[in-house]
Design an enzyme around this catalytic site. Structure first.
Site, PDB file in Angstrom:
ATOM      1  N   HIS A  19     -26.140  14.916   3.518  1.00  0.00           N
ATOM      2  CA  HIS A  19     -25.076  14.477   3.398  1.00  0.00           C
ATOM      3  C   HIS A  19     -25.068  14.511   4.472  1.00  0.00           C
ATOM      4  CE1 HIS A  19     -21.459  12.592   2.897  1.00  0.00           C
ATOM      5  NE2 HIS A  19     -20.954  14.109   2.966  1.00  0.00           N
ATOM      6  N   GLY A  65     -20.899  17.677   5.805  1.00  0.00           N
ATOM      7  CA  GLY A  65     -22.405  17.742   5.559  1.00  0.00           C
ATOM      8  C   GLY A  65     -23.175  18.722   4.679  1.00  0.00           C
ATOM      9  N   ASN A  66     -23.615  18.367   3.752  1.00  0.00           N
ATOM     10  CA  ASN A  66     -24.957  19.119   2.362  1.00  0.00           C
ATOM     11  C   ASN A  66     -25.791  18.454   2.603  1.00  0.00           C
ATOM     12  OD1 ASN A  66     -22.428  16.944   0.441  1.00  0.00           O
ATOM     13  ND2 ASN A  66     -21.495  17.480   1.361  1.00  0.00           N
ATOM     14  N   HIS A 119     -16.317   7.061   5.423  1.00  0.00           N
ATOM     15  CA  HIS A 119     -17.196   8.538   5.077  1.00  0.00           C
ATOM     16  C   HIS A 119     -17.895   9.143   5.595  1.00  0.00           C
ATOM     17  CE1 HIS A 119     -17.982  12.175   1.643  1.00  0.00           C
ATOM     18  NE2 HIS A 119     -17.198  12.424   2.908  1.00  0.00           N
ATOM     19  N   HIS A 170     -22.301  13.169   8.783  1.00  0.00           N
ATOM     20  CA  HIS A 170     -21.289  12.059   8.779  1.00  0.00           C
ATOM     21  C   HIS A 170     -21.644  12.540  10.377  1.00  0.00           C
ATOM     22  CE1 HIS A 170     -18.818  15.001   6.817  1.00  0.00           C
ATOM     23  NE2 HIS A 170     -19.527  14.214   5.495  1.00  0.00           N
ATOM     24  N   SER A 204     -18.051  21.293  -2.724  1.00  0.00           N
ATOM     25  CA  SER A 204     -17.556  20.475  -3.029  1.00  0.00           C
ATOM     26  C   SER A 204     -18.044  18.989  -3.850  1.00  0.00           C
ATOM     27  CB  SER A 204     -15.722  20.130  -1.873  1.00  0.00           C
ATOM     28  OG  SER A 204     -16.369  19.641  -1.245  1.00  0.00           O
ATOM     29  N   GLU A 205     -18.646  18.451  -2.631  1.00  0.00           N
ATOM     30  CA  GLU A 205     -19.469  17.432  -2.754  1.00  0.00           C
ATOM     31  C   GLU A 205     -20.662  17.109  -3.621  1.00  0.00           C
ATOM     32  OE1 GLU A 205     -18.433  14.480   0.385  1.00  0.00           O
ATOM     33  OE2 GLU A 205     -19.234  15.663   1.338  1.00  0.00           O
TER      34      GLU A 205
HETATM   35 ZN   LIG Z   1     -18.342  13.794   3.412  1.00  0.00          ZN
END
Ligand SMILES: [Zn+2]
Length: 333
Positions: free
Chosen positions: A99, A34-35, A163, A101, A79-80
């Site tokens: 973002h 998550g970000n 995802h 999950h 990383s996203e």
């Molecule tokens: Zn993700």
């Protein structure tokens, strides 16, 4: 006292830490997954770091990528990050991205389905149409392009194949409300299916809900705030906060009122994110009139009638708790 999200004046890194802690506490993402990002007025993107425990993030952990692409901070950015940058480039109206999950939306993502937000009246308007993004390697430029392509078509929420989800908003408050509401729809559908077949509202029923003009009580000429009135405000704020933390209420739904003197009562306001309700948001209803300048919950008439007809009832909570909603949407008893 719980922290309140102020998207106007709070620094982006403080906003991000507050929202990631709500998401984490509610079990809506994994420890490292998550970000969240926020783009500021100068075009700097503030984002959660890569591979740092989301349960103990501090404002100093949040990374900044300047408009020129310079990376500032003590870690590596998420990383996203590529898809956050691609979304902001494609949709200048979006200023925050969540973002994660979350379990129910991940369940939809693995069966390649989109939750039908017509399951409750307010969700369709909050979530908007939901897009579906085909699989690409997490963290890759390819995934960034695929997400930006779908969100660029006007979707504010998407399901990522096998995802999770990505949700954008005009600020972080807007994005979080949309994220929480979409996950709520997904969870309600899944729970409903365990006891029956969920039934959905028609678009007409939703339009009717959105178009209703609330009938307002006249305003009081003056308000008084005796100590017992203030005490009840405090009780309402605390119970709403607890309900949010326990997942029994979400940003977009839930009303609490409590009887004060006679048939007078105090009630939560309309159109305010439940997580961020404060003492001065609570609305006093006295002699059938409302506190000046404030808008009580749309269900205020229902509360008023219940107090009038039922002298033994002293407090009312309206909410959509996840397990009871399974019955609410299937009609099972
Ligand atoms: Zn993700």
């Amino acid at each position: 006292m719980a922290q309140i999200l102020d998207t106007q004046l709070m620094h982006p890194r403080d906003q991000i830490v507050l929202i990631i802690s709500r998401i984490y506490k509610r079990g809506l993402t994994t420890t490292s997954g998550g970000n969240i990002s926020v783009i500021d007025d100068d075009g700097n993107i503030w984002i959660t770091p890569s591979a740092i425990d989301k349960g103990s993030l501090r404002p100093s952990d949040i990374m900044c990528i300047t408009r020129e692409g310079k990376i500032i901070g003590r870690h590596k950015p998420s990383s996203e990050y590529p898809f956050h940058r691609a979304i902001y480039a494609a949709r200048p109206d979006l200023k925050a991205i969540v973002h994660a999950h979350p379990p129910a939306l991940v369940a939809f993502s693995i069966v390649h389905q989109i939750p039908d937000t017509n399951v409750i009246p307010q969700a369709k308007h909050i979530c908007g149409p939901v897009g579906f993004v085909p699989y690409a390697l997490p963290g890759s430029e390819e995934l960034g392009e695929k997400i930006a392509n779908i969100i660029g078509q006007g979707y504010n929420s998407v399901i990522l194949e096998n995802h999770g989800t990505v949700v954008g908003g005009k600020d972080l408050s807007d994005a979080f409300e949309r994220f929480e509401t979409l996950e709520f729809c997904a969870r309600t559908i899944i729970k409903g299916k365990t006891i029956g077949e969920p039934r959905y509202l028609s678009d007409h029923q939703i339009e009717e809900f959105e178009a209703q003009i609330p009938r307002l009580q006249p305003e009081l000429e003056n308000s008084e705030y005796p100590s017992d009135e203030r005490e009840k405000r405090e009780q309402i704020v605390k119970i709403v906060q607890r309900a949010c933390e326990q997942g029994l209420m979400i940003s977009s739904y839930g009303t609490v009122s409590t009887r004060w003197r006679g048939n007078d009562f105090l009630i939560t306001p309309t159109d305010k994110l439940r997580w961020d309700i404060q003492r001065n948001d609570i609305v006093q209803i006295r002699d059938g009139k409302r506190e000046p300048g404030k808008l009580p919950s749309r269900s205020v008439w229902l509360h008023q009638e219940i107090y009038r007809r039922n002298p033994h009832i002293n407090s009312i909570i309206l909410t959509q708790s996840p397990n009871l909603m399974a019955f609410g949407v299937t009609g099972k008893k």
